[in-house]
Design an enzyme around this catalytic site. Structure first.
Site, PDB file in Angstrom:
ATOM      1  N   THR A  13       0.823  -1.214   0.000  1.00  0.00           N
ATOM      2  CA  THR A  13       0.000   0.000   0.000  1.00  0.00           C
ATOM      3  C   THR A  13       0.856   1.263   0.000  1.00  0.00           C
ATOM      4  O   THR A  13       0.723   2.118  -0.887  1.00  0.00           O
ATOM      5  CB  THR A  13      -0.923  -0.015   1.240  1.00  0.00           C
ATOM      6  OG1 THR A  13      -1.695  -1.214   1.182  1.00  0.00           O
ATOM      7  CG2 THR A  13      -1.852   1.172   1.252  1.00  0.00           C
ATOM      8  N   VAL A  14       1.755   1.375   0.973  1.00  0.00           N
ATOM      9  CA  VAL A  14       2.548   2.613   1.074  1.00  0.00           C
ATOM     10  C   VAL A  14       3.570   2.687  -0.051  1.00  0.00           C
ATOM     11  O   VAL A  14       3.738   3.725  -0.703  1.00  0.00           O
ATOM     12  CB  VAL A  14       3.235   2.714   2.464  1.00  0.00           C
ATOM     13  CG1 VAL A  14       4.137   3.929   2.527  1.00  0.00           C
ATOM     14  CG2 VAL A  14       2.184   2.802   3.566  1.00  0.00           C
ATOM     15  N   ARG A  51      -1.951  -4.243  -4.447  1.00  0.00           N
ATOM     16  CA  ARG A  51      -1.424  -2.880  -4.260  1.00  0.00           C
ATOM     17  C   ARG A  51      -2.362  -1.907  -4.974  1.00  0.00           C
ATOM     18  O   ARG A  51      -2.875  -2.203  -6.058  1.00  0.00           O
ATOM     19  CB  ARG A  51       0.013  -2.758  -4.775  1.00  0.00           C
ATOM     20  CG  ARG A  51       0.270  -3.195  -6.189  1.00  0.00           C
ATOM     21  CD  ARG A  51       1.741  -3.025  -6.562  1.00  0.00           C
ATOM     22  NE  ARG A  51       2.651  -3.879  -5.814  1.00  0.00           N
ATOM     23  CZ  ARG A  51       3.033  -5.100  -6.208  1.00  0.00           C
ATOM     24  NH1 ARG A  51       2.588  -5.603  -7.347  1.00  0.00           N
ATOM     25  NH2 ARG A  51       3.848  -5.817  -5.479  1.00  0.00           N
ATOM     26  N   LYS A 105       8.601   3.880  12.616  1.00  0.00           N
ATOM     27  CA  LYS A 105       8.726   4.460  13.972  1.00  0.00           C
ATOM     28  C   LYS A 105       9.141   3.415  14.992  1.00  0.00           C
ATOM     29  O   LYS A 105       9.880   3.707  15.924  1.00  0.00           O
ATOM     30  CB  LYS A 105       7.435   5.150  14.395  1.00  0.00           C
ATOM     31  CG  LYS A 105       6.232   4.234  14.454  1.00  0.00           C
ATOM     32  CD  LYS A 105       4.954   5.001  14.328  1.00  0.00           C
ATOM     33  CE  LYS A 105       3.930   4.286  13.498  1.00  0.00           C
ATOM     34  NZ  LYS A 105       4.071   4.221  12.104  1.00  0.00           N
ATOM     35  N   GLU A 129      10.912  11.369   8.169  1.00  0.00           N
ATOM     36  CA  GLU A 129       9.735  12.255   8.258  1.00  0.00           C
ATOM     37  C   GLU A 129       8.427  11.471   8.357  1.00  0.00           C
ATOM     38  O   GLU A 129       7.510  11.836   9.101  1.00  0.00           O
ATOM     39  CB  GLU A 129       9.690  13.165   7.021  1.00  0.00           C
ATOM     40  CG  GLU A 129       8.585  14.202   7.032  1.00  0.00           C
ATOM     41  CD  GLU A 129       8.746  15.214   8.158  1.00  0.00           C
ATOM     42  OE1 GLU A 129       9.656  16.032   8.101  1.00  0.00           O
ATOM     43  OE2 GLU A 129       7.936  15.168   9.100  1.00  0.00           O
ATOM     44  N   LYS A 205       5.875   7.521  18.476  1.00  0.00           N
ATOM     45  CA  LYS A 205       5.937   8.805  17.751  1.00  0.00           C
ATOM     46  C   LYS A 205       6.356   9.947  18.685  1.00  0.00           C
ATOM     47  O   LYS A 205       7.197  10.770  18.328  1.00  0.00           O
ATOM     48  CB  LYS A 205       4.567   9.112  17.134  1.00  0.00           C
ATOM     49  CG  LYS A 205       4.192   8.159  16.002  1.00  0.00           C
ATOM     50  CD  LYS A 205       2.738   8.336  15.620  1.00  0.00           C
ATOM     51  CE  LYS A 205       2.338   7.426  14.480  1.00  0.00           C
ATOM     52  NZ  LYS A 205       0.872   7.353  14.296  1.00  0.00           N
ATOM     53  N   GLY A 313      -2.027   6.725   5.924  1.00  0.00           N
ATOM     54  CA  GLY A 313      -2.594   6.561   4.582  1.00  0.00           C
ATOM     55  C   GLY A 313      -1.485   6.656   3.545  1.00  0.00           C
ATOM     56  O   GLY A 313      -0.472   7.316   3.760  1.00  0.00           O
TER      57      GLY A 313
END
Ligand code: HSE
Length: 443
Positions: A13-14, A51, A105, A129, A205, A313
């Site tokens: 997905t990402v 995907r 993370k 980021e 985070k 997302g």
């Protein structure tokens, strides 16, 4: 135009989202950067894994080593997640002097110092980021935009799943369990949902933000973390009556003492915590609804600032990943690192203070037997602990064995509060476990 070659591990997905965003805006990025970005290889779990956006077959491989060890690849994008094989991949790329861009993370939380040391050893950079608040450029803001500031406070709504659940509980009077089931159906919450609703994702985070802001790597085990399982719709209602909204808040602020009063010194101790918090309805963070994230950052020079956006997302994450890729490309174009390093340990001594050392205000909900003298017993315990009561609500018209008793308490150390609540819980007139949330006025 100079070209920088990219490799990526993760084509789900990402990963496909990153590839798609590059297809869409790669030319624009090249014009802005003066560097052409070129995908050379993408490691995927399987060529036909589901995907949302297609990846050309000739770019894909199922062997991640082919990406990491390709001498042409200068920048590695790691989107595998987890702390196992992802660590091996990142260390292997850094050892070869490749810049690494990660959204991971959990990996940074668990192994940050080791990874940054490996990057420093080989003169590479490690950018992250996308690891905090998805598309919100909060890492870059803390690192570069606010380079002239000491951080008096950071308050973050950094978990979209919890914020979605709490928002629906507030706006619809819905039950926690019902909203959680809905969130899982909609794909906002994972099954099992523990990482999000028990606060671990927010802990990772907020630990990264605290490390960056205060210049020492925060061990995430030291972050006091409470999730949202104890928040019920009745608490939402009473909080509203009192003028507050309940949010899962990540908090980073100098504790009492050196640096806490804006005296220009580095703080000796920093509060880093995650817990459901009552915040004033009038504060802008109280209006951050649904899956959105927000970070409220108070710098000693800039004052109060607010960052808002999608915390997760494929598209929001792609935006953050590509912004790191752009920095990496500019580093290579400039023939060296031309920006503030991704992480700099600048605090000679820094520690996360234990929650017991911190002073908070409190909301307490007790289930009590409705009989004379009950309030006197409870207030005697708070008085003995030197904890003042600022307001009390006991709604009329409750049926049954017990009634809710809501108390707002003045500021007191968490250690005193913990002991007082333990004593109150043992009173025979108390039914069920006392519920306590902290209150932040954010002023
Ligand atoms: N599960 C996270 C959230 C997104 O709900 O915000 C990924 O960090």
């Amino acid at each position: 135009m100079q070209q920088v070659n990219l490799g990526m591990i993760g084509g789900g997905t990402v990963g496909s989202g990153v590839f798609h965003a590059w297809q869409q805006n790669g030319d624009l990025m090249a014009a802005r950067l003066g560097v052409q970005l070129a995908f050379r290889k993408i490691a995927v779990k399987a060529f036909d894994e589901p995907r949302p956006y297609p990846i050309p077959r000739h770019l894909m491989t199922t062997a991640w080593q082919e990406v990491v060890n390709d001498p042409q690849i200068q920048v590695l994008i790691e989107l595998v997640g987890g702390t196992g094989i992802a660590k091996t991949m990142v260390l292997a790329a850094l050892a070869q002097g490749k810049t690494v861009v990660t959204a991971n993370k959990a990996l940074l939380s668990a192994h940050g110092p080791e990874l940054f040391a490996a990057a420093a050893k080989s003169g590479a950079n490690l950018y992250y980021e996308a690891s905090v608040c998805g598309g919100i450029p909060i890492i870059k803001a803390l690192r570069e935009g606010f380079v002239a500031n000491r951080f008096a406070a950071i308050y973050g709504i950094v978990n979209g799943t919890c914020n979605y659940i709490l928002t629906r509980m507030k706006l619809e009077g819905a039950d926690f369990a019902d909203v959680l089931t809905d969130a899982q159906k909609l794909g906002y919450a994972e099954t099992p949902p523990d990482l999000d609703i028990d606060g671990h994702d927010a802990q990772h985070k907020i630990g990264i933000l605290a490390s960056l802001a205060h210049g020492f790597w925060v061990d995430h085990h030291k972050i006091h973390t409470e999730g949202i399982r104890d928040v019920s719709k009745i608490d939402m209602l009473f909080a509203q009556q009192l003028g507050y909204t309940i949010k899962l808040l990540g908090i980073v602020k100098p504790a009492e003492g050196r640096g806490a009063q804006g005296d220009g010194k580095l703080p000796a101790g920093v509060q880093v915590s995650v817990y459901p918090t009552l915040i004033p309805n009038a504060h802008v963070l109280a209006s951050v609804n649904g899956v959105f994230n927000a970070c409220f950052v108070r710098g000693d020079v800039v004052g109060d600032t607010l960052f808002y956006g999608r915390g997760a997302g494929k598209d929001a994450t792609a935006s953050a990943v590509l912004s790191d890729v752009a920095d990496a490309a500019l580093d290579l174009k400039g023939g060296g690192k031309v920006r503030v390093a991704p992480f700099v340990a600048h605090a000679r001594s820094g520690r996360v203070v234990s929650l017991d050392e911190i002073t908070s205000r409190y909301y307490v909900r007790l289930s009590v037997v409705d009989r004379p003298g009950v309030l006197a017993k409870i207030s005697a315990i708070f008085a003995a602990a030197k904890i003042g009561i600022s307001s009390v609500i006991q709604p009329e018209g409750h049926q049954g064995e017990s009634v809710p008793l809501i108390l707002m308490l003045h500021a007191a150390p968490n250690a005193a509060m913990r002991k007082a609540l333990a004593r109150i819980a043992k009173l025979p007139v108390i039914k069920g476990r006392p519920i306590m949330f902290r209150v932040e006025n954010l002023d």
